[in-house]
Design an enzyme around this catalytic site. Structure first.
Site, PDB file in Angstrom:
ATOM      1  N   ASP A   1      -8.990  -7.573  -0.129  1.00 27.32           N
ATOM      2  CA  ASP A   1      -9.132  -6.634  -1.212  1.00 27.32           C
ATOM      3  C   ASP A   1      -9.973  -5.286  -0.758  1.00 27.32           C
ATOM      4  O   ASP A   1     -10.782  -5.345  -0.018  1.00 27.32           O
ATOM      5  CB  ASP A   1     -10.219  -7.382  -2.228  1.00 27.32           C
ATOM      6  CG  ASP A   1     -10.503  -6.690  -3.234  1.00 27.32           C
ATOM      7  OD1 ASP A   1      -9.506  -6.019  -3.971  1.00 27.32           O
ATOM      8  OD2 ASP A   1     -11.558  -6.614  -3.721  1.00 27.32           O
TER       9      ASP A   1
ATOM     10  N   THR B   1      -6.536  -1.499  -5.369  1.00 27.46           N
ATOM     11  CA  THR B   1      -7.698  -0.944  -4.600  1.00 27.46           C
ATOM     12  C   THR B   1      -7.221  -0.672  -3.243  1.00 27.46           C
ATOM     13  O   THR B   1      -7.900   0.609  -2.818  1.00 27.46           O
ATOM     14  CB  THR B   1      -8.826  -1.961  -4.395  1.00 27.46           C
ATOM     15  OG1 THR B   1      -8.458  -3.149  -4.042  1.00 27.46           O
ATOM     16  CG2 THR B   1      -9.568  -2.125  -5.923  1.00 27.46           C
ATOM     17  N   THR B   2      -6.323  -1.258  -2.774  1.00 21.73           N
ATOM     18  CA  THR B   2      -6.016  -0.734  -1.249  1.00 21.73           C
ATOM     19  C   THR B   2      -5.090   0.495  -1.761  1.00 21.73           C
ATOM     20  O   THR B   2      -5.300   1.489  -0.764  1.00 21.73           O
ATOM     21  CB  THR B   2      -5.114  -1.917  -0.427  1.00 21.73           C
ATOM     22  OG1 THR B   2      -5.870  -2.994  -0.745  1.00 21.73           O
ATOM     23  CG2 THR B   2      -4.919  -1.558   0.785  1.00 21.73           C
TER      24      THR B   2
ATOM     25  N   ASP C   1      -9.147 -10.490  -9.255  1.00 15.23           N
ATOM     26  CA  ASP C   1      -8.281  -9.447  -9.532  1.00 15.23           C
ATOM     27  C   ASP C   1      -7.185  -9.801 -10.575  1.00 15.23           C
ATOM     28  O   ASP C   1      -6.751  -8.976 -11.412  1.00 15.23           O
ATOM     29  CB  ASP C   1      -7.463  -9.397  -8.099  1.00 15.23           C
ATOM     30  CG  ASP C   1      -8.234  -8.419  -7.156  1.00 15.23           C
ATOM     31  OD1 ASP C   1      -9.333  -8.181  -7.379  1.00 15.23           O
ATOM     32  OD2 ASP C   1      -7.543  -7.883  -6.235  1.00 15.23           O
TER      33      ASP C   1
HETATM   34  P1  ADP Z   1      -4.014  -3.694  -3.942  1.00 13.06           P
HETATM   35  O1  ADP Z   1      -5.478  -4.016  -3.267  1.00 13.06           O
HETATM   36  O2  ADP Z   1      -3.556  -2.095  -3.807  1.00 13.06           O
HETATM   37  O3  ADP Z   1      -3.508  -4.327  -4.883  1.00 13.06           O
HETATM   38  P2  ADP Z   1      -2.249  -5.288  -2.246  1.00 13.06           P
HETATM   39  O4  ADP Z   1      -2.427  -5.764  -0.909  1.00 13.06           O
HETATM   40  O5  ADP Z   1      -2.469  -6.219  -3.358  1.00 13.06           O
HETATM   41  O6  ADP Z   1      -3.233  -3.917  -2.655  1.00 13.06           O
HETATM   42  O7  ADP Z   1      -0.637  -4.714  -2.323  1.00 13.06           O
HETATM   43  C1  ADP Z   1      -0.207  -4.214  -3.554  1.00 13.06           C
HETATM   44  C2  ADP Z   1       1.331  -3.855  -3.180  1.00 13.06           C
HETATM   45  O8  ADP Z   1       1.999  -4.902  -2.692  1.00 13.06           O
HETATM   46  C3  ADP Z   1       1.836  -3.344  -4.444  1.00 13.06           C
HETATM   47  O9  ADP Z   1       2.364  -1.865  -4.302  1.00 13.06           O
HETATM   48  C4  ADP Z   1       2.854  -4.193  -4.863  1.00 13.06           C
HETATM   49  O10 ADP Z   1       3.791  -3.702  -5.641  1.00 13.06           O
HETATM   50  C5  ADP Z   1       3.030  -5.167  -3.585  1.00 13.06           C
HETATM   51  N1  ADP Z   1       3.830  -6.233  -3.839  1.00 13.06           N
HETATM   52  C6  ADP Z   1       3.217  -7.297  -4.318  1.00 13.06           C
HETATM   53  N2  ADP Z   1       4.084  -8.363  -4.466  1.00 13.06           N
HETATM   54  C7  ADP Z   1       4.926  -8.005  -3.869  1.00 13.06           C
HETATM   55  C8  ADP Z   1       6.477  -8.555  -3.612  1.00 13.06           C
HETATM   56  N3  ADP Z   1       6.557  -9.768  -3.925  1.00 13.06           N
HETATM   57  N4  ADP Z   1       7.276  -7.815  -3.045  1.00 13.06           N
HETATM   58  C9  ADP Z   1       7.019  -6.525  -2.649  1.00 13.06           C
HETATM   59  N5  ADP Z   1       5.880  -6.038  -3.109  1.00 13.06           N
HETATM   60  C10 ADP Z   1       4.960  -6.626  -3.636  1.00 13.06           C
HETATM   61 MG    MG Z   2      -3.516  -6.347  -5.234  1.00 11.58          MG
END
Ligand code: ADP
Ligand code: MG
Length: 540
Positions: free
Chosen positions: A60, A93-94, A390
Site C-alpha cells: 500500500d 495511493t501508489t 482499501d
Molecule cells: P494503488 O495503491 O495506486 O491502488 P495498486 O498496486 O493497487 O496501486 O495498483 C493499481 C493499479 O493496478 C491500477 O492502475 C489498476 O487499474 C491496476 N490493476 C488492478 N487490477 C488489474 C488487472 N486485473 N489488470 C490490469 N490492471 C490492474
Molecule cells: Mg490499489
C-alpha cells in the site's frame, strides 16, 4: 528610504532559484523510485523495518510512504498526497505518487530551459482540469435502481482494488465479504462501524463476517466459567465503573483504635460494591460490560444470578456496542432504567481459533458488522487488514458515487490521447505543456507492464494505436501480456479514485514548482545555549 535588511541566525541555510526547483524535483524522483515497483497486480511488496525492529510488509503506497520517514521538505509533499488519497478514497495511493513524480519529471526540462514556473503551473492546472472534465464525461454509470447490477459493480471494484495485493488469490471471496459488510451499514456508511479483528491461525478462507459487534473475550476472574455464555434478547449494561473491592491500604490512611472499627471499614467497602451489584441485578440487565476491571467478587455475584460480565473492554469496542445496541455508557448505577440499557437479538461467547469472542448479533440501533481475519503470520494479517480497508473504502465510495472507469492503464491512455488531441488546437507554450502532461499519464500503463516483466514499449505502442482507433477502454492485459478491453474484463475502478489521484498529483506538482527558495533554520538547541536574561527570575 532605508534599505531593508534581513538578518538570519548564523547557520541558516538558504538556497534559491532554478537550481532549487530542480533539486526538489530530483528529491521527489528518489521517493517515487521507492514505490514504483509496487504498482499493479504484479507489483512487488516492500518490507520495512522500523527503529524498534518491527517489520511491516506492504504493497500500500500510503503505508510505505508513512513508514519511509522522509526528511526532505519538498519530498514530504508526496507523502502528504499519498496520505490524503488514502483518507479520501482509500485506494490509488501508489498511483498518485507515481503520477506526481512523472508530472514533475516531464516539467523538469521546461524549468531547465527557463520557462517561468507560473506558466508551467498554469499549463499543469489546465491539463488537469481538462482531464477531470473528460473523466466525468466518459465514466460509465450503471442503472441506479438495479440491485443486482449495483452489487456486481461494487464487487468488481473491490476485486480490482484487492487484485494488486497479497490476498489477490482470494479476491473473489473477499470482495463478496467486503460488499456484504458495506451493505450492512446504514445510509451514511460510517467506516468505524466495520470492526476488523485478527485471530492468528486457520486459513485465510476461514475469515468470517459477523453481522454485529464482536470482540475478544477480556481477562476474567474465577467464577466466570459458571456464567451462562448465551442469551436471547438480553438487556445490556455498558459501564465505566470499577466493580472491584479497593484495597484500603492503597488509597488512604485510617487510624483505628480497635478491631471492630477496622471491620466497619471493610464492611463499608462491601456495602458500596454490593449496592452497585444489586442495582445492576435488579435492572434486569443480563450482560454487563465495563471499560474498567470487574473483580472476582462481582464476577461470582453475577454468576450466581445468571448474568454475564466482562471487564476491561477496549474503549472502541464498548462504543461500537453502544452505537449498535443502544443504551449509554454509564458512570453511575443510580438510574438504571431501560432507556440506558442496550439490547440485541442474540448474545454469545464463542470460540474462534485460539481465542474466545463475545458476539452480539441482531443489533437494533446502528447497522454494524465485524470482520474476523484468520491467517498465519502476523504481518500477513496486518497486510490483509490494510487491503480490506482499501477495498471497503472503494466500495463505500462506489456506492455513493457509482460511476466507474476501466483500470489497467485504460483510462490513463484515453486521457493521454484526449489531451494530446486538445493540445494540437492550442498555440504557444501551453501546447507543449499539455502534451507533456499527456505523455506523463502514460507512466501508469508503462509501470504496470514493467512490473509484470512485459515489453512496455511494445504494449504501449499497441495501446496508442488502439486508442487512436477509438477503442476507449483498451488497457494492459496482465494475464496474457497483451492489450485487452478492460471494461469487458471487469477491471473497474470508481472514477472518483482517478479524479482524486489526478488532482492531488497536479496539486503536488504545482506546489513543488512554485517553491523557489528554501530557508532552513539551524535546529533550536544546536546553537550556543541561550544566556539567562538579566532580571529574569531564576528558580531557587
Ligand atoms: P494503488 O495503491 O495506486 O491502488 P495498486 O498496486 O493497487 O496501486 O495498483 C493499481 C493499479 O493496478 C491500477 O492502475 C489498476 O487499474 C491496476 N490493476 C488492478 N487490477 C488489474 C488487472 N486485473 N489488470 C490490469 N490492471 C490492474
Ligand atoms: Mg490499489
Amino acid at each position: 528610504m532605508q534599505p531593508q535588511i534581513i538578518l538570519l541566525k548564523e547557520g541558516t541555510e538558504a538556497s534559491q532559484g532554478r537550481s532549487q526547483i530542480i533539486s526538489n524535483i530530483n528529491a521527489c524522483q528518489a521517493i517515487v523510485d521507492c514505490v514504483r515497483t509496487t504498482l499493479g497486480p504484479r507489483g512487488m511488496d516492500k518490507l520495512m523495518v522500523e527503529a524498534q525492529g518491527k517489520a511491516t510488509i506492504s504493497n500500500d503506497g500510503a503505508t510505505i510512504m508513512k513508514l519511509l520517514d522522509v526528511v526532505h521538505p519538498a519530498a514530504k509533499t508526496l507523502v502528504d498526497i499519498a496520505k490524503s488519497q488514502d483518507a479520501e478514497v482509500g485506494d490509488g495511493t501508489t498511483s498518485v505518487v507515481i503520477l506526481a513524480g512523472e508530472f514533475l519529471k516531464q516539467m523538469k526540462p521546461f524549468v531547465e530551459e527557463g520557462v517561468h514556473s507560473q506558466i508551467i503551473i498554469r499549463g499543469v492546472r489546465k491539463a488537469t482540469q481538462l482531464a477531470v472534465q473528460f473523466i466525468n464525461e466518459i465514466a460509465v454509470k450503471p442503472k441506479k435502481d438495479d440491485e443486482v447490477e449495483l452489487r456486481q459493480l461494487l464487487e468488481k471494484c473491490a476485486a480490482t482494488a484487492m487484485g494488486s495485493k497479497l490476498i489477490n488469490q482470494q479476491k473473489d471471496f473477499f470482495s463478496r465479504m467486503v460488499v456484504d459488510a458495506v451493505m450492512m451499514l446504514d445510509e451514511l456508511l460510517p467506516l468505524n462501524m466495520i470492526g476488523i479483528k485478527k485471530v492468528p491461525g486457520g486459513a485465510l478462507e476461514d475469515t468470517l463476517l459477523v453481522a454485529g459487534v464482536a470482540f475478544k473475550k477480556t481477562f476474567s476472574y474465577a467464577g466466570f466459567e459458571m456464567q451462562p455464555k448465551q442469551y436471547t434478547s438480553p438487556k445490556i449494561a455498558l459501564l465505566n465503573i470499577e466493580l472491584e473491592l479497593k484495597a484500603e491500604r492503597d488509597n488512604a490512611e485510617v487510624r483505628l483504635e480497635n478491631v471492630e472499627e477496622y471491620q466497619k471499614v471493610v464492611d463499608a467497602e462491601w456495602t458500596i460494591l454490593y449496592d452497585k451489584l444489586e442495582k445492576l441485578h435488579l435492572s434486569g440487565a443480563k450482560v454487563v460490560l465495563s471499560k474498567l476491571p470487574i473483580g472476582d467478587v462481582a464476577t461470582q455475584y453475577f454468576a450466581d444470578r445468571d448474568m454475564f460480565c466482562a471487564g476491561r473492554v477496549p474503549d472502541e469496542d464498548l462504543k461500537r456496542t453502544m452505537k449498535a445496541c443502544g443504551g449509554s455508557i454509564l458512570t453511575t448505577v443510580a438510574d438504571l432504567g431501560d432507556s440506558v440499557l442496550g439490547t440485541c437479538e442474540h448474545f454469545e461467547e464463542k470460540q474462534i481459533g485460539g481465542d474466545r469472542f463475545n458476539i452480539f448479533t441482531g443489533c437494533p440501533q446502528a447497522k454494524t458488522c465485524t470482520i474476523i481475519i484468520r491467517g498465519g503470520a502476523e504481518q500477513f494479517m496486518e497486510e490483509t487488514e490494510r487491503s480490506l480497508h482499501d477495498a471497503i473504502m472503494i466500495v463505500r465510495r462506489a456506492k455513493k458515487n457509482d460511476a466507474v472507469v476501466a483500470g489497467g492503464g485504460a483510462i490513463e491512455m484515453e486521457l493521454s490521447k484526449h489531451l494530446r488531441d486538445i493540445s494540437r488546437t492550442i498555440a504557444g507554450k501551453e501546447q507543449m505543456l499539455i502534451s507533456a502532461i499527456a505523455r506523463a499519464l502514460e507512466v501508469i500503463p508503462r509501470q504496470l507492464c514493467d512490473n509484470a516483466g512485459f515489453d512496455s514499449t511494445n504494449i504501449l505502442n499497441k495501446l496508442r494505436q488502439k486508442h487512436a482507433q477509438g477503442n476507449r477502454w483498451m488497457g494492459v492485459d496482465i494475464l496474457n501480456e497483451d492489450v485487452a478491453d478492460n471494461m469487458e474484463k471487469c477491471v473497474w475502478e470508481p472514477s472518483l479514485v482517478k479524479i482524486n489521484a489526478l488532482s492531488a498529483a497536479s496539486e503536488a506538482t504545482c506546489l513543488i514548482l512554485s517553491v523557489d527558495e528554501t530557508i532552513k533554520n539551524p535546529k533550536s538547541g544546536e546553537g550556543p545555549a541561550p544566556q539567562g536574561r538579566p532580571g529574569a527570575r531564576r528558580p531557587f
